[in-house]
Design a protein around this motif. Sequence first.
Motif, PDB file in Angstrom:
ATOM      1  N   ILE A  87     -54.966   7.532  17.116  1.00  0.00           N
ATOM      2  CA  ILE A  87     -56.223   7.965  16.484  1.00  0.00           C
ATOM      3  C   ILE A  87     -56.797   6.844  15.619  1.00  0.00           C
ATOM      4  N   LEU A  88     -55.948   6.229  14.793  1.00  0.00           N
ATOM      5  CA  LEU A  88     -56.420   5.154  13.916  1.00  0.00           C
ATOM      6  C   LEU A  88     -57.023   4.002  14.714  1.00  0.00           C
ATOM      7  N   ALA A  89     -56.420   3.692  15.850  1.00  0.00           N
ATOM      8  CA  ALA A  89     -56.892   2.568  16.659  1.00  0.00           C
ATOM      9  C   ALA A  89     -58.294   2.801  17.205  1.00  0.00           C
ATOM     10  N   ARG A  90     -58.735   4.046  17.250  1.00  0.00           N
ATOM     11  CA  ARG A  90     -60.038   4.382  17.820  1.00  0.00           C
ATOM     12  C   ARG A  90     -61.068   4.778  16.764  1.00  0.00           C
ATOM     13  N   LEU A  91     -60.714   4.648  15.506  1.00  0.00           N
ATOM     14  CA  LEU A  91     -61.639   4.959  14.420  1.00  0.00           C
ATOM     15  C   LEU A  91     -62.296   3.688  13.892  1.00  0.00           C
ATOM     16  N   PRO A  92     -63.427   3.831  13.218  1.00  0.00           N
ATOM     17  CA  PRO A  92     -64.043   2.666  12.566  1.00  0.00           C
ATOM     18  C   PRO A  92     -63.131   2.114  11.465  1.00  0.00           C
ATOM     19  N   GLY A  93     -63.556   1.046  10.825  1.00  0.00           N
ATOM     20  CA  GLY A  93     -62.756   0.421   9.782  1.00  0.00           C
ATOM     21  C   GLY A  93     -62.615   1.299   8.545  1.00  0.00           C
ATOM     22  N   SER A  94     -61.713   0.883   7.663  1.00  0.00           N
ATOM     23  CA  SER A  94     -61.365   1.676   6.487  1.00  0.00           C
ATOM     24  C   SER A  94     -62.557   1.887   5.549  1.00  0.00           C
ATOM     25  N   GLU A  95     -63.529   0.981   5.568  1.00  0.00           N
ATOM     26  CA  GLU A  95     -64.680   1.138   4.684  1.00  0.00           C
ATOM     27  C   GLU A  95     -65.500   2.377   5.053  1.00  0.00           C
ATOM     28  N   MET A  96     -65.382   2.830   6.302  1.00  0.00           N
ATOM     29  CA  MET A  96     -66.056   4.047   6.721  1.00  0.00           C
ATOM     30  C   MET A  96     -65.116   5.247   6.669  1.00  0.00           C
ATOM     31  N   THR A  97     -63.904   5.097   7.188  1.00  0.00           N
ATOM     32  CA  THR A  97     -62.996   6.242   7.263  1.00  0.00           C
ATOM     33  C   THR A  97     -62.564   6.731   5.883  1.00  0.00           C
ATOM     34  N   CYS A  98     -62.652   5.893   4.863  1.00  0.00           N
ATOM     35  CA  CYS A  98     -62.273   6.344   3.520  1.00  0.00           C
ATOM     36  C   CYS A  98     -63.209   7.425   2.994  1.00  0.00           C
ATOM     37  N   THR A  99     -64.348   7.625   3.656  1.00  0.00           N
ATOM     38  CA  THR A  99     -65.285   8.689   3.260  1.00  0.00           C
ATOM     39  C   THR A  99     -65.111   9.949   4.099  1.00  0.00           C
ATOM     40  N   TYR A 100     -64.222   9.916   5.076  1.00  0.00           N
ATOM     41  CA  TYR A 100     -64.105  11.005   6.046  1.00  0.00           C
ATOM     42  C   TYR A 100     -63.419  12.238   5.459  1.00  0.00           C
ATOM     43  N   GLY A 152     -70.128  13.524  13.999  1.00  0.00           N
ATOM     44  CA  GLY A 152     -68.682  13.636  13.828  1.00  0.00           C
ATOM     45  C   GLY A 152     -67.946  13.527  15.154  1.00  0.00           C
ATOM     46  N   ARG A 153     -66.624  13.337  15.063  1.00  0.00           N
ATOM     47  CA  ARG A 153     -65.814  13.081  16.254  1.00  0.00           C
ATOM     48  C   ARG A 153     -64.649  14.057  16.347  1.00  0.00           C
ATOM     49  N   ALA A 154     -64.234  14.317  17.577  1.00  0.00           N
ATOM     50  CA  ALA A 154     -62.973  15.003  17.839  1.00  0.00           C
ATOM     51  C   ALA A 154     -62.034  14.017  18.507  1.00  0.00           C
ATOM     52  N   MET A 155     -60.771  13.987  18.058  1.00  0.00           N
ATOM     53  CA  MET A 155     -59.735  13.156  18.667  1.00  0.00           C
ATOM     54  C   MET A 155     -58.474  14.004  18.780  1.00  0.00           C
ATOM     55  N   LEU A 156     -58.137  14.356  20.012  1.00  0.00           N
ATOM     56  CA  LEU A 156     -57.117  15.355  20.274  1.00  0.00           C
ATOM     57  C   LEU A 156     -56.063  14.764  21.199  1.00  0.00           C
ATOM     58  N   THR A 157     -54.802  14.797  20.789  1.00  0.00           N
ATOM     59  CA  THR A 157     -53.731  14.215  21.594  1.00  0.00           C
ATOM     60  C   THR A 157     -52.811  15.309  22.125  1.00  0.00           C
ATOM     61  N   CYS A 213     -58.112  12.841  23.783  1.00  0.00           N
ATOM     62  CA  CYS A 213     -59.370  13.410  24.236  1.00  0.00           C
ATOM     63  C   CYS A 213     -60.405  13.178  23.134  1.00  0.00           C
ATOM     64  N   TYR A 214     -61.431  12.455  23.464  1.00  0.00           N
ATOM     65  CA  TYR A 214     -62.410  11.996  22.475  1.00  0.00           C
ATOM     66  C   TYR A 214     -63.788  12.560  22.800  1.00  0.00           C
ATOM     67  N   GLY A 215     -64.485  13.004  21.771  1.00  0.00           N
ATOM     68  CA  GLY A 215     -65.869  13.434  21.943  1.00  0.00           C
ATOM     69  C   GLY A 215     -66.647  13.240  20.664  1.00  0.00           C
ATOM     70  N   LEU A 216     -67.928  12.980  20.787  1.00  0.00           N
ATOM     71  CA  LEU A 216     -68.822  12.751  19.656  1.00  0.00           C
ATOM     72  C   LEU A 216     -69.873  13.857  19.620  1.00  0.00           C
ATOM     73  N   LYS A 217     -70.070  14.456  18.433  1.00  0.00           N
ATOM     74  CA  LYS A 217     -71.138  15.429  18.274  1.00  0.00           C
ATOM     75  C   LYS A 217     -72.442  14.685  18.074  1.00  0.00           C
TER      76      LYS A 217
END
Length: 244
Positions: free
Chosen positions: A33-46, A156-161, A236-240
């Motif tokens: 999941i982390l490998a497919r997310l944006p950098g920490s400057e964005m994910t720190c707000t998630y 927003g995104r869904a990431m399902l393993t 499984c990845y999807g973007l709203k």
Amino acid sequence: MTSANVDRFNSEAAAWDSNPTVLQASHLAHQAILARLPGSEMTCTYDVLDLGCGTGLLSLPMASNVRSVTAVDAAEGMVAALNMKLSDPSCKVSNVRAVTVLLEHPDDPAIQTDPVTGTSEKPRRFDLVVSHLVLHHIPDLQAVLRTMFGCLKPGGRAMLTDFEDFGPEARKFHPEHKMEGVERHGIKRTEMEQLLKDVGFEDVKVERAFELDKAVETQPGSGELEDTLRFPFVICYGLKPEAK
């Protein structure tokens, strides 16, 4: 999730973290999941929703990468195990809130409380929905994907393993005595892609995430776990879509 699933996971909650295969699979899912997310400057707000959180083996590692995690599970025993971890004085995680609920609607009051501020937001929406080894237990995949979609903010995104249905041997992922509550023997890529698109997700991808070596029964129903089989896992990845 069926009552058979809830009963099983309640009974296994206390020993769940003692299984090295469970720990390894959760670690690999987190890394995928982390490998497919944006950098920490964005994910720190998630703000993240972990659907089927279990004992927090994905929620707790995710917490250090994001603003908050709302961890949801229908099995009270699993949530109790996670809450024990969170209440331990040695636990430094303060941005995770665990709740017991069978989530069937994005406006369920159980997920409206912000783990960081403690205030209620109506409606509360998330930047990311994750789940790990949950989908193969869900009778109606389209319904749960529709709920996930509704829980997301625009963009927003869904990431399902979960493990992949790679043929007849995929059945061996579960020993025979644990088959009750297993709705499918892994995820079929093309089927999952279509389901994600059908509920409204864009930029859909279902791709190989990692592989996991797991002990399986030598013969179905024998209870002897001596053979090892390598199971492929997909993400499984999807973007709203953004609001227009």
